[in-house]
Design a protein around this motif. Structure first.
Motif, PDB file in Angstrom:
ATOM      1  N   VAL A   7     -13.538  68.577  94.982  1.00 16.80           N
ATOM      2  CA  VAL A   7     -13.764  67.934  93.684  1.00 16.80           C
ATOM      3  C   VAL A   7     -12.424  67.594  93.037  1.00 16.80           C
ATOM      4  O   VAL A   7     -12.226  66.478  92.542  1.00 16.80           O
ATOM      5  N   GLY A   8     -11.499  68.539  93.051  1.00 15.88           N
ATOM      6  CA  GLY A   8     -10.188  68.307  92.456  1.00 15.88           C
ATOM      7  C   GLY A   8      -9.439  67.167  93.125  1.00 15.88           C
ATOM      8  O   GLY A   8      -8.777  66.369  92.452  1.00 15.88           O
ATOM      9  N   THR A   9      -9.552  67.085  94.426  1.00 19.95           N
ATOM     10  CA  THR A   9      -8.880  66.011  95.159  1.00 19.95           C
ATOM     11  C   THR A   9      -9.480  64.654  94.797  1.00 19.95           C
ATOM     12  O   THR A   9      -8.754  63.685  94.583  1.00 19.95           O
ATOM     13  N   MET A  10     -10.787  64.607  94.708  1.00 20.51           N
ATOM     14  CA  MET A  10     -11.438  63.324  94.459  1.00 20.51           C
ATOM     15  C   MET A  10     -11.396  62.908  92.989  1.00 20.51           C
ATOM     16  O   MET A  10     -11.424  61.727  92.687  1.00 20.51           O
ATOM     17  N   SER A  11     -11.312  63.856  92.075  1.00 28.68           N
ATOM     18  CA  SER A  11     -11.395  63.526  90.643  1.00 28.68           C
ATOM     19  C   SER A  11     -10.044  63.317  89.972  1.00 28.68           C
ATOM     20  O   SER A  11      -9.988  62.870  88.837  1.00 28.68           O
ATOM     21  N   GLN A  12      -8.966  63.653  90.658  1.00 34.58           N
ATOM     22  CA  GLN A  12      -7.643  63.471  90.064  1.00 34.58           C
ATOM     23  C   GLN A  12      -6.667  63.010  91.138  1.00 34.58           C
ATOM     24  O   GLN A  12      -6.930  63.152  92.327  1.00 34.58           O
ATOM     25  N   ASP A  13      -5.555  62.476  90.714  1.00 29.15           N
ATOM     26  CA  ASP A  13      -4.579  61.950  91.656  1.00 29.15           C
ATOM     27  C   ASP A  13      -3.421  62.895  91.904  1.00 29.15           C
ATOM     28  O   ASP A  13      -2.555  62.617  92.731  1.00 29.15           O
ATOM     29  N   GLU A  14      -3.386  64.012  91.196  1.00 31.66           N
ATOM     30  CA  GLU A  14      -2.335  64.997  91.421  1.00 31.66           C
ATOM     31  C   GLU A  14      -2.785  66.359  90.923  1.00 31.66           C
ATOM     32  O   GLU A  14      -3.692  66.467  90.099  1.00 31.66           O
ATOM     33  N   MET A  15      -2.144  67.375  91.459  1.00 28.15           N
ATOM     34  CA  MET A  15      -2.400  68.739  91.019  1.00 28.15           C
ATOM     35  C   MET A  15      -1.061  69.427  90.807  1.00 28.15           C
ATOM     36  O   MET A  15      -0.197  69.389  91.690  1.00 28.15           O
ATOM     37  N   VAL A  16      -0.911  70.036  89.643  1.00 26.81           N
ATOM     38  CA  VAL A  16       0.294  70.795  89.337  1.00 26.81           C
ATOM     39  C   VAL A  16       0.001  72.251  89.686  1.00 26.81           C
ATOM     40  O   VAL A  16      -0.808  72.905  89.035  1.00 26.81           O
ATOM     41  N   MET A  17       0.627  72.724  90.745  1.00 24.73           N
ATOM     42  CA  MET A  17       0.351  74.069  91.251  1.00 24.73           C
ATOM     43  C   MET A  17       0.816  75.160  90.288  1.00 24.73           C
ATOM     44  O   MET A  17       0.300  76.275  90.337  1.00 24.73           O
ATOM     45  N   ASP A  18       1.757  74.854  89.424  1.00 28.57           N
ATOM     46  CA  ASP A  18       2.219  75.832  88.439  1.00 28.57           C
ATOM     47  C   ASP A  18       1.083  76.280  87.534  1.00 28.57           C
ATOM     48  O   ASP A  18       1.123  77.368  86.978  1.00 28.57           O
ATOM     49  N   GLU A  19       0.074  75.436  87.394  1.00 28.83           N
ATOM     50  CA  GLU A  19      -1.066  75.721  86.514  1.00 28.83           C
ATOM     51  C   GLU A  19      -2.222  76.399  87.255  1.00 28.83           C
ATOM     52  O   GLU A  19      -3.187  76.826  86.641  1.00 28.83           O
ATOM     53  N   TYR A  20      -2.135  76.475  88.572  1.00 28.50           N
ATOM     54  CA  TYR A  20      -3.231  77.026  89.374  1.00 28.50           C
ATOM     55  C   TYR A  20      -3.285  78.545  89.268  1.00 28.50           C
ATOM     56  O   TYR A  20      -2.285  79.233  89.466  1.00 28.50           O
ATOM     57  N   LYS A  21      -4.454  79.043  88.963  1.00 29.81           N
ATOM     58  CA  LYS A  21      -4.699  80.487  88.947  1.00 29.81           C
ATOM     59  C   LYS A  21      -5.978  80.730  89.742  1.00 29.81           C
ATOM     60  O   LYS A  21      -7.047  80.256  89.355  1.00 29.81           O
ATOM     61  N   PRO A  22      -5.875  81.439  90.866  1.00 26.09           N
ATOM     62  CA  PRO A  22      -7.065  81.626  91.694  1.00 26.09           C
ATOM     63  C   PRO A  22      -8.140  82.438  90.981  1.00 26.09           C
ATOM     64  O   PRO A  22      -7.843  83.474  90.399  1.00 26.09           O
ATOM     65  N   PRO A  23      -9.373  81.949  91.022  1.00 34.19           N
ATOM     66  CA  PRO A  23     -10.461  82.714  90.414  1.00 34.19           C
ATOM     67  C   PRO A  23     -10.821  83.927  91.268  1.00 34.19           C
ATOM     68  O   PRO A  23     -10.649  83.900  92.486  1.00 34.19           O
ATOM     69  N   ILE A  24     -11.278  84.966  90.616  1.00 34.83           N
ATOM     70  CA  ILE A  24     -11.700  86.174  91.322  1.00 34.83           C
ATOM     71  C   ILE A  24     -13.153  86.471  90.944  1.00 34.83           C
ATOM     72  O   ILE A  24     -13.481  86.592  89.770  1.00 34.83           O
ATOM     73  N   ASN A  25     -13.992  86.569  91.969  1.00 34.30           N
ATOM     74  CA  ASN A  25     -15.386  86.962  91.769  1.00 34.30           C
ATOM     75  C   ASN A  25     -15.478  88.477  91.877  1.00 34.30           C
ATOM     76  O   ASN A  25     -14.778  89.084  92.684  1.00 34.30           O
ATOM     77  N   ASP A  26     -16.343  89.074  91.087  1.00 33.18           N
ATOM     78  CA  ASP A  26     -16.454  90.534  91.069  1.00 33.18           C
ATOM     79  C   ASP A  26     -17.228  91.116  92.243  1.00 33.18           C
ATOM     80  O   ASP A  26     -17.065  92.284  92.561  1.00 33.18           O
TER      81      ASP A  26
END
Length: 161
Positions: A56-75
């Motif tokens: 979804v992220g690849t198709m909906s935007q033209d770039e990703m700033v990895m500095d802002e990425y925080k991996p989600p954690i499921n319990d």
């Protein structure tokens, strides 16, 4: 041929295999890791569950700033599977675009620098969809080390022949 007709079945297949692996995670071993530098099973399972959202992220935007990425954690495992299924539906929907969309450039940025830039199709095939078998293999090693049954993927496993 429409590219989506190739990618959507592949995505669905990878998601189905991933769900089999997630369901094998022992509920009492979520914090276990094979090595101090390795992700815990909870982190690894959560990462596998979120991978369709990368489509979804690849198709909906033209770039990703990895500095802002925080991996989600499921319990827990149930949350991982719910995340996987929900993200997979959104991912399949995001792939229903004209072939020309797959030619658009996408880039990854970290620390203000472009780390990579390539057409979205190459991002999806080379970076996103290949993450599934890569991380499932890691999870398979964890399952084996914990004496859990490892599911078959592209052929039989030692546990499912």
């Amino acid at each position: 041929m429409e590219i989506q007709k190739l990618l959507i079945p592949e995505l669905e297949h990878e998601v189905a295999l991933t769900e089999k692996f997630l369901r094998r995670i022992p509920k009492d071993k979520l914090d276990w890791r094979p090595h101090p530098k390795s992700m815990s099973i909870k982190q690894l399972g959560s990462h596998l569950a979120e991978l369709p959202s990368w489509v979804v992220g690849t198709m909906s935007q033209d770039e990703m700033v990895m500095d802002e990425y925080k991996p989600p954690i499921n319990d827990n495992v149930d949350e991982m599977i719910k995340t996987l299924k929900s993200a997979a539906k959104e991912a399949a929907d995001s792939l229903k675009v004209a072939n020309s969309e797959y030619d658009r450039k996408w880039k990854m940025i970290q620390g203000g620098q472009t780390v990579m830039e390539m057409p979205k199709y190459q991002v999806l095939r080379g970076m996103v969809l290949n993450q599934f078998p890569h991380h499932r293999a890691q999870l398979g090693v964890c399952l084996r080390l914990l004496n859990e049954s490892v599911p078959a993927t592209y052929g039989p496993s030692a546990d499912e022949q």
